[in-house]
Design a protein around this motif. Structure first.
Motif, PDB file in Angstrom:
ATOM      1  N   ALA A   1      -7.501   1.716  -7.694  1.00 30.88           N
ATOM      2  CA  ALA A   1      -6.664   0.977  -8.813  1.00 30.88           C
ATOM      3  C   ALA A   1      -6.283   0.257  -9.264  1.00 30.88           C
ATOM      4  O   ALA A   1      -6.221   0.100 -10.774  1.00 30.88           O
ATOM      5  N   LYS A   2      -6.995  -0.669  -9.149  1.00 31.34           N
ATOM      6  CA  LYS A   2      -8.335  -1.566 -10.115  1.00 31.34           C
ATOM      7  C   LYS A   2      -8.328  -1.429 -11.414  1.00 31.34           C
ATOM      8  O   LYS A   2      -9.539  -1.750 -12.249  1.00 31.34           O
TER       9      LYS A   2
ATOM     10  N   SER B   1       0.765  -0.978   0.147  1.00 33.82           N
ATOM     11  CA  SER B   1      -0.268  -0.222   0.155  1.00 33.82           C
ATOM     12  C   SER B   1       1.082   1.369  -0.224  1.00 33.82           C
ATOM     13  O   SER B   1       1.650   1.324   0.571  1.00 33.82           O
ATOM     14  N   GLU B   2       0.640   2.189  -0.547  1.00 34.58           N
ATOM     15  CA  GLU B   2       0.915   3.554  -0.894  1.00 34.58           C
ATOM     16  C   GLU B   2       0.989   4.162   0.787  1.00 34.58           C
ATOM     17  O   GLU B   2       0.963   5.431   0.997  1.00 34.58           O
ATOM     18  N   ILE B   3      -0.134   3.500   1.971  1.00 38.04           N
ATOM     19  CA  ILE B   3      -1.228   4.685   2.739  1.00 38.04           C
ATOM     20  C   ILE B   3       0.067   3.884   4.039  1.00 38.04           C
ATOM     21  O   ILE B   3       0.184   3.269   4.167  1.00 38.04           O
TER      22      ILE B   3
ATOM     23  N   LEU C   1      -7.005   1.233   4.560  1.00 41.12           N
ATOM     24  CA  LEU C   1      -7.433   2.724   3.344  1.00 41.12           C
ATOM     25  C   LEU C   1      -6.248   1.368   2.120  1.00 41.12           C
ATOM     26  O   LEU C   1      -6.600   2.828   0.758  1.00 41.12           O
ATOM     27  N   GLY C   2      -5.313   1.448   2.888  1.00 38.03           N
ATOM     28  CA  GLY C   2      -4.262   0.534   1.479  1.00 38.03           C
ATOM     29  C   GLY C   2      -5.282  -0.011   0.482  1.00 38.03           C
ATOM     30  O   GLY C   2      -5.382  -0.245  -0.339  1.00 38.03           O
ATOM     31  N   GLN C   3      -6.188  -0.757   1.486  1.00 42.09           N
ATOM     32  CA  GLN C   3      -6.860  -1.489   0.257  1.00 42.09           C
ATOM     33  C   GLN C   3      -7.819  -0.938  -0.962  1.00 42.09           C
ATOM     34  O   GLN C   3      -8.289  -1.410  -1.593  1.00 42.09           O
ATOM     35  N   ILE C   4      -8.240   0.083  -0.514  1.00 40.52           N
ATOM     36  CA  ILE C   4      -9.463   0.616  -0.428  1.00 40.52           C
ATOM     37  C   ILE C   4      -8.274   0.996  -2.191  1.00 40.52           C
ATOM     38  O   ILE C   4      -8.899   1.973  -2.971  1.00 40.52           O
TER      39      ILE C   4
ATOM     40  N   ALA D   1       0.455   3.744   7.988  1.00 42.26           N
ATOM     41  CA  ALA D   1       0.434   4.421   9.074  1.00 42.26           C
ATOM     42  C   ALA D   1       0.613   5.859   9.903  1.00 42.26           C
ATOM     43  O   ALA D   1      -0.510   6.539  10.409  1.00 42.26           O
ATOM     44  N   GLU D   2       1.725   6.783   9.254  1.00 47.92           N
ATOM     45  CA  GLU D   2       2.141   8.403  10.124  1.00 47.92           C
ATOM     46  C   GLU D   2       1.194   9.113   9.338  1.00 47.92           C
ATOM     47  O   GLU D   2       0.711  10.003   9.805  1.00 47.92           O
ATOM     48  N   GLN D   3       0.600   8.596   8.215  1.00 49.24           N
ATOM     49  CA  GLN D   3      -0.323   9.772   6.922  1.00 49.24           C
ATOM     50  C   GLN D   3      -1.164   9.518   7.699  1.00 49.24           C
ATOM     51  O   GLN D   3      -1.887  10.380   7.590  1.00 49.24           O
ATOM     52  N   VAL D   4      -1.804   8.694   8.413  1.00 48.53           N
ATOM     53  CA  VAL D   4      -3.300   7.778   8.783  1.00 48.53           C
ATOM     54  C   VAL D   4      -3.202   8.902  10.263  1.00 48.53           C
ATOM     55  O   VAL D   4      -4.065   9.700  10.355  1.00 48.53           O
ATOM     56  N   ALA D   5      -2.350   8.608  11.144  1.00 47.94           N
ATOM     57  CA  ALA D   5      -2.775   9.309  12.031  1.00 47.94           C
ATOM     58  C   ALA D   5      -2.280  10.968  11.807  1.00 47.94           C
ATOM     59  O   ALA D   5      -3.028  12.005  12.662  1.00 47.94           O
ATOM     60  N   HIS D   6      -1.707  11.246  10.881  1.00 43.90           N
ATOM     61  CA  HIS D   6      -1.508  12.702  10.470  1.00 43.90           C
ATOM     62  C   HIS D   6      -3.015  13.388   9.537  1.00 43.90           C
ATOM     63  O   HIS D   6      -2.990  14.442   9.918  1.00 43.90           O
TER      64      HIS D   6
END
Length: 98
Positions: free
Chosen positions: A40-41, A2-4, A32-35, A6-11
Protein backbone atom coordinates in the motif's frame (compact mmCIF):
# COMPACT_ATOMS: atom_id res chain seq x y z
CA UNK A 1 -4.56 -2.34 11.16
CA UNK A 2 -4.18 -5.12 8.63
CA UNK A 3 -6.86 -6.18 6.20
CA UNK A 4 -5.76 -9.81 6.60
CA UNK A 5 -7.61 -11.84 9.22
CA UNK A 6 -6.69 -15.14 10.84
CA UNK A 7 -9.81 -16.66 9.26
CA UNK A 8 -8.58 -15.66 5.79
CA UNK A 9 -5.16 -17.17 6.44
CA UNK A 10 -6.75 -20.39 7.71
CA UNK A 11 -9.05 -20.49 4.67
CA UNK A 12 -6.17 -20.01 2.23
CA UNK A 13 -4.11 -22.65 4.04
CA UNK A 14 -7.04 -25.04 3.72
CA UNK A 15 -7.37 -24.31 -0.01
CA UNK A 16 -3.64 -24.93 -0.44
CA UNK A 17 -3.91 -28.06 1.70
CA UNK A 18 -1.37 -26.73 4.19
CA UNK A 19 -1.86 -27.80 7.79
CA UNK A 20 -1.04 -24.79 9.97
CA UNK A 21 -1.02 -24.67 13.74
CA UNK A 22 -2.83 -21.79 15.49
CA UNK A 23 0.57 -20.23 16.24
CA UNK A 24 1.56 -20.40 12.56
CA UNK A 25 -1.76 -18.85 11.52
CA UNK A 26 -1.23 -16.00 13.99
CA UNK A 27 2.32 -15.44 12.78
CA UNK A 28 1.36 -15.53 9.09
CA UNK A 29 -1.56 -13.18 9.71
CA UNK A 30 0.87 -10.61 11.10
CA UNK A 31 3.46 -11.16 8.36
CA UNK A 32 0.93 -10.99 5.53
CA UNK A 33 -0.55 -7.85 7.08
CA UNK A 34 2.88 -6.22 7.00
CA UNK A 35 3.29 -7.19 3.35
CA UNK A 36 -0.10 -5.68 2.45
CA UNK A 37 0.83 -2.46 4.29
CA UNK A 38 4.20 -2.28 2.48
CA UNK A 39 2.51 -2.72 -0.91
CA UNK A 40 0.00 0.00 0.00
CA UNK A 41 2.88 2.39 0.77
CA UNK A 42 4.48 1.65 -2.59
CA UNK A 43 1.17 2.26 -4.35
CA UNK A 44 0.92 5.66 -2.65
CA UNK A 45 4.15 6.90 -4.25
CA UNK A 46 3.79 5.09 -7.57
CA UNK A 47 1.92 7.70 -9.59
CA UNK A 48 1.27 8.02 -13.31
CA UNK A 49 4.61 9.79 -13.78
CA UNK A 50 6.56 6.85 -12.30
CA UNK A 51 7.26 4.18 -14.96
CA UNK A 52 6.53 0.58 -14.06
CA UNK A 53 9.59 -1.58 -13.58
CA UNK A 54 10.17 -5.23 -12.88
CA UNK A 55 13.77 -4.81 -11.75
CA UNK A 56 15.76 -1.85 -10.45
CA UNK A 57 18.68 -2.54 -12.78
CA UNK A 58 18.47 -2.98 -16.54
CA UNK A 59 18.85 -6.61 -17.52
CA UNK A 60 19.55 -8.25 -20.82
CA UNK A 61 18.76 -11.76 -21.94
CA UNK A 62 21.59 -13.99 -20.74
CA UNK A 63 20.30 -17.14 -22.39
CA UNK A 64 22.08 -18.66 -25.33
CA UNK A 65 20.27 -18.88 -28.63
CA UNK A 66 18.64 -22.20 -29.45
CA UNK A 67 20.75 -24.27 -31.78
CA UNK A 68 20.10 -27.78 -33.01
CA UNK A 69 22.98 -29.98 -31.88
CA UNK A 70 23.57 -33.73 -31.95
CA UNK A 71 22.04 -35.51 -28.98
CA UNK A 72 20.94 -38.94 -27.82
CA UNK A 73 18.59 -41.04 -29.89
CA UNK A 74 15.38 -42.24 -28.25
CA UNK A 75 16.90 -45.71 -27.85
CA UNK A 76 20.04 -44.33 -26.20
CA UNK A 77 18.04 -42.11 -23.84
CA UNK A 78 15.74 -44.96 -22.78
CA UNK A 79 18.41 -47.68 -22.67
CA UNK A 80 18.86 -47.37 -18.88
CA UNK A 81 15.22 -46.75 -18.04
CA UNK A 82 13.70 -49.27 -15.60
CA UNK A 83 10.43 -49.12 -17.55
CA UNK A 84 9.30 -47.52 -20.76
CA UNK A 85 6.08 -47.03 -22.63
CA UNK A 86 6.67 -46.51 -26.33
CA UNK A 87 9.15 -43.67 -26.73
CA UNK A 88 8.68 -42.39 -23.16
CA UNK A 89 9.81 -43.18 -19.64
CA UNK A 90 7.14 -45.04 -17.68
CA UNK A 91 6.75 -43.80 -14.12
CA UNK A 92 4.44 -44.66 -11.27
CA UNK A 93 1.17 -42.75 -11.07
CA UNK A 94 1.29 -40.15 -8.32
CA UNK A 95 -2.15 -38.60 -8.75
CA UNK A 96 -5.49 -40.34 -8.96
CA UNK A 97 -6.61 -38.07 -11.78
CA UNK A 98 -6.82 -38.75 -15.50
Amino acid sequence: MSEISAEQVAHLANLARIDLSPEEIESLTSELGQIVEAVAKVQEVAGPDVPATSHPLPLTNVFRSDEVRPSLTVEQALSGAPAREGDRFKVATILDED
